[in-house]
Design an enzyme around this catalytic site. Structure first.
Site: not given
Ligand code: BEZ
Length: 212
Positions: A46
Site C-alpha cells: 500500500c
Molecule cells: C501490503 O500492502 O503490503 C499488504 C497488505 C495486506 C496484505 C498483504 C500485503
C-alpha cells in the site's frame, strides 16, 4: 449489498478524509474520479501504491480526473502514515485518503471480501464518470500491487469512447488506431471519421486516434 455493476450510479457518501470532509458526488463535479481501496495503513505494498498515485497526480489532472484512496483505518493513522509514504517514496501525498473506520463506504462498495479477509478492504478500483456512473471496476488481492499505468490507459480509452462510436483494441495506448463500432455502417463511418478507415474485415475496421 448487491454487487455494483458498470453503468450503476456510484453510491454517494460523505466522509472524513486527510483533506477534510468530502461529499463524493459534489467532489467529482463534472469531471472523472477514481476511488480505490487499500487493505491497511502501514503496509508495504500500500505504501508503494499511494506513493505511485501521488507521483501520477499530474497525469490524472490532465485527464480531468480526481483520485481518492480508502481504507478502514482512522484519520490519525492516515495522517501519520502519509509522513512515511512521503519519506520512503520520495513524494508528497497530494490526494485525499478516506477514513472509513465504521466500514460504511467499504460495505456500500462491497470492498470487503470476507473469504479473502474478514476485516480489511481488498484492492478495489472504481472509475466514475461525470454522470456519476461506474465506468470500470477492478479487484486485486492484497498481495498484488496495482498497475496505475493501466488505470491511466483505461481512463484514456473511456474518455475517447464516451462520446464517439469507437472502441479501443487490445493493448491500445493513446495515439494507436481505434476500432469503429459494429453499429456504424461504412457510409456513416466516412462522415464520422475524416481521417479515413481501413476495413480489415467487415466487422474489423480501424481508424486513426481522432485526438492525435
Ligand atoms: C501490503 O500492502 O503490503 C499488504 C497488505 C495486506 C496484505 C498483504 C500485503
Amino acid at each position: 449489498m448487491a454487487t455494483l455493476r458498470l453503468g450503476d450510479i456510484a453510491p454517494d457518501f460523505t466522509a472524513e478524509t486527510t483533506q477534510g470532509t468530502l461529499n463524493f458526488h459534489e467532489w467529482i463535479g463534472d469531471g472523472w474520479a477514481v476511488l480505490f481501496s487499500h487493505p491497511a495503513d502501514y503496509t508495504p505494498v500500500c505504501t508503494t501504491e499511494l506513493g505511485t498515485v501521488a507521483k501520477f497526480k499530474d497525469q490524472f489532472t490532465e485527464r480531468n480526473t480526481k483520485v481518492a484512496a480508502l481504507s478502514v483505518d482512522p484519520l490519525k493513522d492516515h495522517h501519520n502514515w502519509i509522513l512515511d509514504i512521503n519519506e520512503t517514496q520520495n513524494t508528497t501525498v497530494n490526494f485525499p485518503l478516506i477514513a472509513d473506520h465504521d466500514r460504511k463506504i467499504a460495505e456500500l462498495y462491497d470492498m470487503i471480501h470476507p473469504n479473502a479477509d474478514e476485516k480489511a478492504t481488498v484492492r478495489s478500483v472504481f472509475v466514475v464518470g461525470p454522470d456519476k456512473k461506474i465506468k470500470l471496476t477492478l479487484t486485486y488481492p492484497p498481495s498484488t500491487g496495482r498497475n496505475f499505468h493501466e488505470i491511466l490507459r483505461v481512463i484514456d480509452s473511456l474518455q475517447l469512447t464516451a462520446y464517439r462510436k469507437l472502441a479501443t483494441p487490445a493493448n491500445w495506448e493513446k495515439g494507436d488506431d481505434c476500432v469503429i463500432s459494429p453499429s456504424v455502417s461504412n457510409e456513416e463511418a466516412k462522415g464520422m471519421f475524416p481521417k479515413g478507415f481501413t476495413e480489415v474485415k467487415p466487422y474489423l475496421r480501424l481508424t486513426p486516434d481522432p485526438e492525435i
